[in-house]
Structures are given as structure tokens and as C-alpha cells.
Scaffold this active site. Sequence first.
Site, PDB file in Angstrom:
ATOM      1  N   THR A 179      25.048  50.344  25.654  1.00 19.05           N
ATOM      2  CA  THR A 179      25.793  51.447  26.288  1.00 19.05           C
ATOM      3  C   THR A 179      27.264  51.382  25.905  1.00 19.05           C
ATOM      4  O   THR A 179      27.920  52.416  25.729  1.00 19.05           O
ATOM      5  CB  THR A 179      25.655  51.365  27.820  1.00 19.05           C
ATOM      6  OG1 THR A 179      24.297  51.607  28.190  1.00 19.05           O
ATOM      7  CG2 THR A 179      26.567  52.379  28.513  1.00 19.05           C
ATOM      8  N   ASN A 180      27.769  50.168  25.719  1.00 16.28           N
ATOM      9  CA  ASN A 180      29.209  49.979  25.544  1.00 16.28           C
ATOM     10  C   ASN A 180      29.728  50.406  24.185  1.00 16.28           C
ATOM     11  O   ASN A 180      30.947  50.470  23.987  1.00 16.28           O
ATOM     12  CB  ASN A 180      29.567  48.515  25.806  1.00 16.28           C
ATOM     13  CG  ASN A 180      29.162  48.073  27.191  1.00 16.28           C
ATOM     14  OD1 ASN A 180      28.889  48.907  28.059  1.00 16.28           O
ATOM     15  ND2 ASN A 180      29.099  46.782  27.413  1.00 16.28           N
ATOM     16  N   THR A 182      69.503  81.264  32.986  1.00 18.05           N
ATOM     17  CA  THR A 182      69.349  79.822  33.155  1.00 18.05           C
ATOM     18  C   THR A 182      69.556  79.503  34.621  1.00 18.05           C
ATOM     19  O   THR A 182      70.453  80.047  35.266  1.00 18.05           O
ATOM     20  CB  THR A 182      70.368  79.034  32.311  1.00 18.05           C
ATOM     21  OG1 THR A 182      71.691  79.411  32.682  1.00 18.05           O
ATOM     22  CG2 THR A 182      70.159  79.308  30.825  1.00 18.05           C
ATOM     23  N   SER A 230      46.109  92.665  48.507  1.00 13.50           N
ATOM     24  CA  SER A 230      46.285  92.317  49.911  1.00 13.50           C
ATOM     25  C   SER A 230      45.246  93.020  50.767  1.00 13.50           C
ATOM     26  O   SER A 230      44.816  94.137  50.467  1.00 13.50           O
ATOM     27  CB  SER A 230      47.685  92.708  50.387  1.00 13.50           C
ATOM     28  OG  SER A 230      47.819  92.519  51.780  1.00 13.50           O
ATOM     29  N   SER A 231      44.858  92.336  51.831  1.00 21.11           N
ATOM     30  CA  SER A 231      43.948  92.943  52.797  1.00 21.11           C
ATOM     31  C   SER A 231      44.705  93.730  53.858  1.00 21.11           C
ATOM     32  O   SER A 231      44.089  94.406  54.683  1.00 21.11           O
ATOM     33  CB  SER A 231      43.115  91.850  53.474  1.00 21.11           C
ATOM     34  OG  SER A 231      43.971  90.960  54.180  1.00 21.11           O
TER      35      SER A 231
END
Length: 462
Positions: A143-144, A189, A320-321
Site C-alpha cells: 500500500t505504501n 487603493t 431576497s425573500s
Amino acid sequence: MTLERTETDMLGARDLPAEALFGIHTLRAAENFDVSGISLRDFPEFIQSLAMVKKATARTNRDLQLLAPDIANAIDRACDRLMTCEDLARHFPIDMMQGGAGTSTNMNVNEVVANLALLEMGKVPGDYAAVHPNDHVNLSQSTNDVYPTAIRLTVLRGCVAVLEAQERLRDAFGRKGEAFAEITKVGRTQLQDAVPISLGQEFDAFAETVDEDVIQLRKTMDLMREINLGGTAIGTGVNAPAGFCASACQHLSRISQLEVVPARNLVEATSDTGAFVSFSGMLKRIAVKLSKICNDLRLLSSGPRAGLGEIRLPPRQAGSSIMPGKVNPVIPEMMNQISFQIIGNDLTVTLAANAGQLQLNAMEPVIVLNILQSMRLLARGMDILRERCIDGIEADAERCRFLYDQSLVLAASLNPIVGYSKAALLAKAALASGTSLRHAAEADGSLSRAQLDQIFGVAEPS
């Protein structure tokens, strides 16, 4: 009635569905690591890379006469099927977040490849005497070395989508830079009026900052080409024959169509995750810069009446609601949040890389999870940003001109003629009286008409 088969490991026997392509190791891992809800099957590109590694090692073992040709060829064809067949994803149920340094992922692939090979040979899943997940599919490997090699291969393959998305986004900003080249506006800036700039220059700068990261990402990709395949458990090459590393790399390069090379020191390469830290840091850099660009877009489009309002983002949904007519900059906001996630992912990668001990880092599963997630988010996010925002941006030239005319941004242009202190006094006088800087300069009488026209352009009507 569901048919079952029984498999046995060092911990005992377990029953599995007879048709399951995974085996007992995968079953135990799926039970042990049911934590994140993000499974190996959610990253088919990683599974494909693992299959490429298994195909390369099977060919190498055949070349070195360690595997019988019929077994090696069956494994080879099984890997081909795994690389191309999406309907096999259900056989990879284990969580991406797992202990064991990726052993469960490697064994999941070993078991599926073995059982596909068995089917290829006319046998039934689980008949491991003919093709064994460890003895045959995992021969000369660990695996390694398999797991980090597959990570690197997946990153290299996935970078194509990230780079292409970057280049498309860069080009989109570039097109806007050309379209807005003649629109003069206020440069700022620290959120304060500074000096003149064109809107085109502003968007050209966005294009350039993306292009810089295209160049840097390509350089960082090279770190992923050095692999430790053949190092096996800790890089010493135990149980791998001489010549395995070089041959496996050659096969893997041909199979993946990507150049990979053996690491200079396999022990170092097995324990070191520095390349992952660097690559994740590069993804973070891209994310940070994109987030800054999106902050700028949100500021430039703020309003529509009481903000800067120099550009208009394409409206995508009601904002927006409760507030009728409000439209929010939802696509840049989405990109901001993607960037935050990637920045957090990078911290996770950093901590995981720091957590290794001695000859191995057991935290590679969380490293690959976060890197692949970041790459996927970046590629998708940049395309959505381009398609649903950048391509549809419009300039409000009148608003840019109005703000420019009302500003004091040409005060810096007075410096070479009257000096900084005098220019500052003129700017202060214009601000106090609510007049333009030109009017303040005319009232002061220290500049000639020619000098005023040179700085401010055509004389304003009285």
C-alpha cells in the site's frame, strides 16, 4: 433469497453477497470507517489511477516471470475494465477517511481486480486460489508505494481540467479587458480614490493574475511525476525484485500517457509528503487570488444606485425573500466560499503532512481527500464563474465617467508641476468646496490654461 459466499481472514469468517466484487477486507473497512459519507466510489478518477498502477505492476511481474502469463493477462484485462466501466463504482463502498495509511483502499482495488480477473477466467468471485488479491494482484507491491503513486497520478490527470478551466477564465477576463479598454475610471487603493485607470486595465490585470497561476501550477505539477512504486513497505524494496521500479514506471507512463519517473531515494519518497504540501499550497494560492478578484467584482458592481455600480453582473436569481427587486452577486459569492473551503483543505493537508512518523505517513487518506476535493471545486467553480458571471459582465460607462469627473484622482498629475504639497492643498480645496479639482486649480491661478488642458484634457464649460 440472496446468495452469499464466505471469506476468511485472520480475524475470522464473514459472509458477503455472492456477486460482490469486493472481499472481506473491504467489508470490514466499510464497517469500520462509516464516518464522512464520502466514499472511494465518489472519486472514480482515483479508482482509475489505482487500476493503472495495478495494470503496470501486473505487466512488470509478467515481464520478470513472477506472474504466469494467463494470470497477469487476466489482471491486465480486469484493470482495463475497471478503468473504463463506471457501473463498477458500487463495489468501492469504503470511506475516503480511513485509518491504515490507505491499506483499505489498496485492498478494495486488489479484491475487485482479482474478482474481475476470476470472472474473465470463467471462475466465480472469491475463488482466490486462481487469482489472489494479495499474492497476485498486489505482488511486488505495498500500500505504501501503490497508494501515494496513485495519488500523484490522479493529481496529474486531474490537473488537466483545472488548467483548462483556468485558461478559459483567463481568456474571458482578457476579452472583457479588450471590450472595456476605452472606459476611464477611478483607480482605488485602500478603498480610497487614487489615480486614473481604465476598466480594461482592471480586467486585464484579472486575466494576468489567473495566467500567472497557470504557469505556476504547471511547474508544481512536476513534483508529482516522481513516484516511489517499487519501494514497497518503507522504500527499501522488500519483496520486490531488482529492476521492478524502473520497469513499473515505464509501464505506468505508457498506460497513463503521463511521464512518471522513479524517486531518487525511495525511502525518502515513501515517508515524505512535501510534494502534496506544495501542490495543495498552489491550489490555495489560486483560490486566494480568485477570491480577491470576486471581492473586487462584488465591490465594482455594488449598488445598483448607492454603491460603486461601475459594472453590472448578469442577474441570476432573486436576491431576497423580503426586498423586492434585489439581486445579489451570487456567483462571486459562491467562488468566495469555494476559496474558503480550499484554504481550509490546505490547512488539513499541512497538518496531515506534519503528522507522519519515521518511514511512513499514515494520514495520506485525508491528504488525497482534500486535494482531490480542492481540484474538483476549483475546476467546476472557475467554469461556473466564467459562464454565469464573467462572460455576461457589462460596463456602466456613464457611471464610470461620472465618478471619475467628481473624483480627485488627477491630483497626482499635478505633482510634477506644482509639487506634492501644493497639489494636496488644491485637492483639499476642491473637496471642501465640492467643486472639481480643475475648478480648484483654475481658482488658484497657479497653472496656465495650457497646463490645465494638458492635465485635465479639454477645458470644462463654465
